[in-house]
Design an enzyme around this catalytic site. Structure first.
Site, short mmCIF file in Angstrom:
data_model
loop_
_atom_site.label_atom_id
_atom_site.label_comp_id
_atom_site.label_asym_id
_atom_site.label_seq_id
_atom_site.Cartn_x
_atom_site.Cartn_y
_atom_site.Cartn_z
N THR A 73 0.83 -1.20 0.00
CA THR A 73 0.00 0.00 0.00
C THR A 73 0.87 1.26 0.00
OG1 THR A 73 -1.76 -1.17 1.13
CG2 THR A 73 -1.82 1.23 1.28
N CYS A 330 -8.62 -6.68 1.54
CA CYS A 330 -8.75 -5.27 1.92
C CYS A 330 -10.15 -4.74 1.64
CB CYS A 330 -7.74 -4.43 1.15
SG CYS A 330 -6.08 -5.05 1.36
N1 PLP Z 1 -1.53 -4.75 -4.18
C1 PLP Z 1 -2.00 -6.01 -4.32
C2 PLP Z 1 -2.14 -6.58 -5.69
C3 PLP Z 1 -2.32 -6.77 -3.20
O1 PLP Z 1 -2.81 -8.01 -3.35
C4 PLP Z 1 -2.17 -6.18 -1.92
C5 PLP Z 1 -2.56 -6.94 -0.70
O2 PLP Z 1 -3.66 -7.36 -0.55
C6 PLP Z 1 -1.67 -4.88 -1.83
C7 PLP Z 1 -1.36 -4.19 -2.98
C8 PLP Z 1 -1.46 -4.21 -0.50
O3 PLP Z 1 -0.29 -4.71 0.09
P1 PLP Z 1 -0.04 -4.55 1.67
O4 PLP Z 1 -1.00 -5.45 2.35
O5 PLP Z 1 1.38 -4.97 1.86
O6 PLP Z 1 -0.23 -3.11 1.98
#
Ligand code: PLP
Length: 386
Positions: A73, A330
């Site tokens: 993120t 998320c």
């Molecule tokens: N991008 C993608 C494609 C993801 O699958 C995720 C996690 O679910 C993220 C970004 C976010 O990553 P993080 O959980 O490390 O913030």
């Protein structure tokens, strides 16, 4: 203990015990602040720099191109903010099936500054139409825009993969900045980021058996950018805040292990994915899959047709100890269904469930899940028995 089957590895993975073992000394003995100048601090600093070198070598880039962050993120936010604030991008070309860490950030900048954005055309499977991308780049350049292209390498819900090298070539041909969210692919494929032609790439350790809260942002050589977080001078003044030393150590170790064992793990996980697909087809004849030969091998998105809905099916699976998801973890905190499935007009009747696998998934997990799903389907094999 009741049997469970954890089939949500695209949401997160269990930390590899070897990774954990490598991290522990950095919380117990080697706990110095890397910015402290005495030996205990210098040891932490040197561990971070070795980790950076190791990560860079695996990804085929210079160590100075790797910035440690708190995860996918933050890396996505930093890349987009830098493109808008520091690199002069005034138009963003992205897709409606990006992770919210990209989509919401793009919309934020479009709302709060003079930035516009557009979606590239996708086919029914979610593949990017490269001709449309090129057409848009020509059009926006003609209107005086510098573009950011932000397209993910693999989609976390349906596994569709980008022709990333072609996108890199096209983006550079028109002077655009190219960011790719590689959260579902770094640690899952051998990757050389130079070959991708990206200016920015994001990765996250918890997707490949590393710790949560640790990621990287790759920034290509010569791409100047400013900090998203302000404060101390950590990460060469690009990312303030005391470094997550044990997390960084865990990221590097998890990436190293994933690449050392890639051939074995890749073919094992692929075989699990196939076993699940065949098993589900046998118990639910009308099932359809959001899946192709080229899609991400860790993910299987399945549509169980009439008589059910995603939330109900997930809760029945949960009650049986089968942990899967309807889409991105998320978005489960947001009051809406999958934006990916909606964007592709795949809102078929019934339940769409994402199963995702890792090297820690067992054949027994798959068989247990199939047996349990059989139990919650009606004799007609397509409606939930409640
Ligand atoms: N991008 C993608 C494609 C993801 O699958 C995720 C996690 O679910 C993220 C970004 C976010 O990553 P993080 O959980 O490390 O913030």
């Amino acid at each position: 203990m009741n049997q469970i089957a954890y089939l949500d590895n695209a949401a997160t993975t269990q930390v590899d015990p070897e990774v954990l073992e490598t991290m522990i000394p950095y919380m117990k003995e080697c706990y110095g602040n890397p910015s402290s100048t005495y030996a205990l601090g210098r040891d932490s600093r040197s561990a971070i720099e070795s980790a950076r070198k190791q990560v860079a070598e695996i990804l085929g880039v210079k160590a100075t191109s790797i910035y440690f962050t708190s995860g996918g993120t933050e890396s996505n936010n930093t890349a987009i903010a830098a493109s808008v604030n520091d690199l002069g991008c005034t138009h963003i070309i992205t897709s409606p099936i990006e992770h919210h860490a990209v989509l919401h950030t793009v919309k934020h900048y479009a709302k709060n500054s003079k930035i516009s954005y557009s979606f590239v055309r996708l086919n029914a499977a979610g593949d990017v139409d490269l001709d449309d991308l090129e057409r848009q780049l020509v059009e926006y350049a003609k209107n005086g825009h510098k573009c950011l292209v932000s397209l993910m390498h693999a989609n976390n819900e349906i596994g569709v993969m980008l022709e990333i090298e072609s996108v890199g070539t096209i983006a550079r041909r028109y002077g655009a900045i190219f960011h790719s969210d590689c959260v579902q692919t770094i640690g899952h494929y051998p990757i050389n980021l130079i070959n991708f032609g990206v200016h920015f790439a994001s990765a996250s350790a918890h997707k490949f058996h590393g710790p949560k809260g640790t990621g990287i942002l790759y920034v290509s050589d010569g791409t100047k950018f400013g900090a998203l977080l302000h404060g101390g001078g950590q990460e060469r003044k690009k990312r303030a805040g005391t470094e997550n030393v044990h997390g960084i150590i865990g990221f590097a170790k998890a990436l190293k292990l994933s690449m050392e064992n890639f051939l074995y793990d890749h073919s094992y996980i692929k075989s699990l994915n196939k076993r699940m697909r065949i098993g589900l087809k046998e118990i639910a004849k009308e099932i359809t899959f959001n899946h192709s030969e080229t899609s991400l091998y860790t993910v299987l998105s399945a549509n169980f047709q009439s008589g059910s809905n995603t939330d109900l099916m997930l809760s029945l699976l949960d009650s049986k100890g089968i942990y899967a998801s309807g889409g991105s973890a998320c978005s489960s905190t947001e009051d809406e269904g999958s934006h990916v499935i909606s964007a592709l007009n795949r809102n078929l009747p019934g339940a769409t469930i994402r199963f995702s696998f890792s090297k820690m998934t067992s054949v027994e997990d798959i068989d247990f899940a199939i047996e349990s799903i059989k139990g919650i389907l009606t004799p007609t094999n397509h409606a939930l028995s409640i």
